[in-house]
Scaffold this motif. Structure first.
Motif, mmCIF file in Angstrom:
data_model
loop_
_atom_site.group_PDB
_atom_site.id
_atom_site.type_symbol
_atom_site.label_atom_id
_atom_site.label_comp_id
_atom_site.label_asym_id
_atom_site.label_seq_id
_atom_site.Cartn_x
_atom_site.Cartn_y
_atom_site.Cartn_z
ATOM 1 N N LYS A 2 7.298 -32.881 -14.054
ATOM 2 C CA LYS A 2 8.252 -33.975 -13.481
ATOM 3 C C LYS A 2 9.375 -33.384 -13.293
ATOM 4 C CE LYS A 2 9.845 -37.155 -15.887
ATOM 5 N NZ LYS A 2 10.679 -38.245 -16.667
ATOM 6 N N ASP A 3 10.178 -32.885 -14.479
ATOM 7 C CA ASP A 3 11.396 -32.392 -14.377
ATOM 8 C C ASP A 3 11.580 -31.017 -13.362
ATOM 9 O OD1 ASP A 3 12.266 -34.062 -16.280
ATOM 10 O OD2 ASP A 3 12.252 -32.411 -17.649
ATOM 11 N N PHE A 4 10.537 -30.503 -13.041
ATOM 12 C CA PHE A 4 10.550 -29.473 -12.005
ATOM 13 C C PHE A 4 10.771 -29.907 -10.663
ATOM 14 C CE2 PHE A 4 8.511 -26.245 -9.233
ATOM 15 C CZ PHE A 4 9.229 -25.064 -9.509
ATOM 16 N N VAL A 5 9.993 -31.008 -10.412
ATOM 17 C CA VAL A 5 10.112 -31.533 -9.151
ATOM 18 C C VAL A 5 11.166 -32.575 -8.938
ATOM 19 C CG1 VAL A 5 8.877 -33.128 -7.424
ATOM 20 C CG2 VAL A 5 7.477 -31.370 -8.953
ATOM 21 N N ILE A 6 11.666 -33.261 -10.067
ATOM 22 C CA ILE A 6 12.774 -33.948 -9.919
ATOM 23 C C ILE A 6 14.288 -33.367 -9.967
ATOM 24 C CG2 ILE A 6 13.814 -36.034 -10.648
ATOM 25 C CD1 ILE A 6 11.058 -37.188 -11.369
ATOM 26 N N GLU A 7 14.282 -32.534 -10.889
ATOM 27 C CA GLU A 7 15.511 -32.030 -11.225
ATOM 28 C C GLU A 7 15.783 -30.407 -10.761
ATOM 29 O OE1 GLU A 7 17.159 -32.270 -15.149
ATOM 30 O OE2 GLU A 7 16.467 -34.549 -15.399
ATOM 31 N N PHE A 8 14.663 -29.608 -11.281
ATOM 32 C CA PHE A 8 14.815 -28.093 -10.980
ATOM 33 C C PHE A 8 14.947 -27.793 -9.337
ATOM 34 C CE2 PHE A 8 13.028 -23.982 -10.283
ATOM 35 C CZ PHE A 8 13.982 -23.286 -10.866
ATOM 36 N N LEU A 9 14.030 -28.365 -8.703
ATOM 37 C CA LEU A 9 14.003 -28.008 -7.136
ATOM 38 C C LEU A 9 14.933 -28.356 -6.124
ATOM 39 C CD1 LEU A 9 10.305 -28.165 -6.353
ATOM 40 C CD2 LEU A 9 11.486 -26.101 -6.540
ATOM 41 N N PRO A 10 15.603 -29.754 -6.542
ATOM 42 C CA PRO A 10 16.798 -29.993 -5.612
ATOM 43 C C PRO A 10 18.147 -29.085 -6.461
ATOM 44 C CG PRO A 10 15.886 -31.771 -6.551
ATOM 45 C CD PRO A 10 15.120 -30.702 -7.126
ATOM 46 N N ARG A 11 18.343 -28.852 -7.810
ATOM 47 C CA ARG A 11 19.304 -28.015 -8.162
ATOM 48 C C ARG A 11 19.255 -26.650 -7.528
ATOM 49 N NH1 ARG A 11 21.610 -28.622 -14.121
ATOM 50 N NH2 ARG A 11 22.437 -30.817 -13.988
ATOM 51 N N ALA A 12 17.985 -26.103 -7.676
ATOM 52 C CA ALA A 12 17.896 -24.676 -7.169
ATOM 53 C C ALA A 12 18.323 -24.654 -5.572
ATOM 54 C CB ALA A 12 16.467 -24.198 -7.365
ATOM 55 N N LEU A 13 17.722 -25.500 -4.967
ATOM 56 C CA LEU A 13 18.144 -25.365 -3.425
ATOM 57 C C LEU A 13 19.651 -25.765 -3.248
ATOM 58 C CD1 LEU A 13 15.094 -27.480 -2.068
ATOM 59 C CD2 LEU A 13 15.614 -25.115 -2.008
ATOM 60 N N THR A 14 20.298 -26.800 -3.933
ATOM 61 C CA THR A 14 21.752 -26.927 -3.743
ATOM 62 C C THR A 14 22.480 -25.646 -4.138
ATOM 63 O OG1 THR A 14 21.600 -29.212 -4.200
ATOM 64 C CG2 THR A 14 23.669 -28.552 -4.404
ATOM 65 N N SER A 15 21.908 -25.023 -5.424
ATOM 66 C CA SER A 15 23.147 -23.784 -5.902
ATOM 67 C C SER A 15 22.575 -22.817 -5.195
ATOM 68 C CB SER A 15 22.163 -23.521 -7.318
ATOM 69 O OG SER A 15 23.314 -23.039 -8.173
ATOM 70 N N ASN A 16 21.389 -22.399 -4.402
ATOM 71 C CA ASN A 16 21.157 -21.557 -3.714
ATOM 72 C C ASN A 16 21.945 -21.383 -2.520
ATOM 73 O OD1 ASN A 16 19.017 -19.062 -4.609
ATOM 74 N ND2 ASN A 16 18.385 -21.029 -5.553
ATOM 75 N N TYR A 17 22.035 -22.899 -1.894
ATOM 76 C CA TYR A 17 22.761 -22.982 -0.742
ATOM 77 C C TYR A 17 24.129 -22.650 -0.821
ATOM 78 C CZ TYR A 17 24.120 -25.142 3.655
ATOM 79 O OH TYR A 17 24.830 -25.638 4.860
ATOM 80 N N THR A 18 24.787 -22.934 -1.871
ATOM 81 C CA THR A 18 26.240 -22.966 -2.018
ATOM 82 C C THR A 18 26.341 -21.378 -2.308
ATOM 83 O OG1 THR A 18 26.042 -24.740 -3.390
ATOM 84 C CG2 THR A 18 28.026 -23.316 -3.535
ATOM 85 N N LEU A 19 25.444 -20.540 -3.060
ATOM 86 C CA LEU A 19 25.824 -19.012 -3.227
ATOM 87 C C LEU A 19 25.728 -18.428 -1.706
ATOM 88 C CD1 LEU A 19 26.336 -16.663 -4.738
ATOM 89 C CD2 LEU A 19 23.886 -16.581 -5.218
ATOM 90 N N TYR A 20 24.536 -18.973 -0.986
ATOM 91 C CA TYR A 20 24.278 -18.449 0.394
ATOM 92 C C TYR A 20 25.476 -18.414 1.318
ATOM 93 C CZ TYR A 20 22.229 -17.401 5.005
ATOM 94 O OH TYR A 20 22.141 -17.001 6.084
#
Length: 190
Positions: free
Chosen positions: A74-92
C-alpha cells in the motif's frame, strides 16, 4: 568551462559520514567549483540545514525517496511511487538545465540508498557520480545484493574512502581499484 557539482545528502541525523561529506563540500567549493546541496524537504531536517549552513553553498530541499518497510504494498503505491516520480522529475529538470548551459555536471552522493531512487536517472542522463563511501558496499539483503550493488558498480565513476583498508575492502567487493580514491579525514572541529 566551469564545472557544477550537485551534492545529495538525504541523511536524517549527523554521524561521521555526514561530517566527512561536509568536508568534501568545503574542499570542492574552495577549489573553485560551483556546488549546490540537496537535503530532505521534511520539517525535522532543519538540523541538517543548520549543520551544512556554514559551508556557504546554496541548499535545495527536495522530497526524498525512501522504500517503505511496513505495509509496503500500500505504501509503495500511495507514497513511494508519487515521491519517486516527483523527486526524479525535479532532478531531471536540474540536470537538463545544467546541460543546456553546457556545464559538466557531477553528482556527489553520501549514501548508497540514494541510488534506489535515482540510479536509473543517473544512468539515463549520463552524469558523473562520485560516492563518498564510509563503509563497505551494503549487501545485507537480496534487494541490495541484486539491484543496488550492481547499480552502484555501474553508475559510480569514483569512490572516495577514508583509508587504504576501505580501499582494499571495496576492491574485494569487486570495485576496480583505479576508481577508488583515498582521502584522509580532517581533524574534528572542537
Amino acid at each position: 568551462m566551469r564545472e557544477m557539482v550537485l551534492a545529495i545528502c538525504f541523511s536524517r541525523v549527523i554521524f561521521g559520514n555526514e561530517r566527512a561529506f561536509k568536508d568534501a563540500i568545503r574542499a570542492i567549493k574552495s577549489s573553485g567549483i560551483d556546488i549546490e546541496l540537496v537535503l530532505r524537504d521534511e520539517p525535522w531536517t532543519d538540523n541538517m540545514v543548520d549543520f551544512f549552513g556554514d559551508t556557504g553553498v546554496q541548499i535545495h530541499r527536495w522530497r526524498s525517496v525512501d522504500l517503505p518497510l511496513k505495509g509496503w504494498i500500500k505504501d509503495f503505491v500511495i507514497e513511494f511511487l508519487p515521491r519517486a516520480l516527483t523527486s526524479n522529475y525535479t532532478l531531471y529538470n536540474f540536470v537538463r538545465k545544467t546541460q543546456r548551459r553546457n556545464v559538466p555536471l557531477t553528482i556527489l552522493i553520501s549514501d548508497a540508498s540514494i541510488l534506489l531512487g535515482y540510479g536509473l536517472l543517473f544512468r539515463l542522463c549520463n552524469v558523473r557520480v562520485i560516492y563518498r563511501c564510509g563503509s563497505s558496499l551494503p549487501n545485507h539483503n537480496p534487494l541490495w545484493r541484486w539491484i543496488i550493488v550492481p547499480l552502484l558498480k555501474k553508475s559510480v565513476s569514483k569512490y572516495v574512502v577514508d583509508s587504504n583498508f576501505m580501499r582494499q575492502k571495496l576492491s574485494s567487493d569487486g570495485v576496480p581499484i583505479e576508481r577508488i580514491i583515498v582521502v584522509r579525514p580532517t581533524v574534528p572541529y572542537r
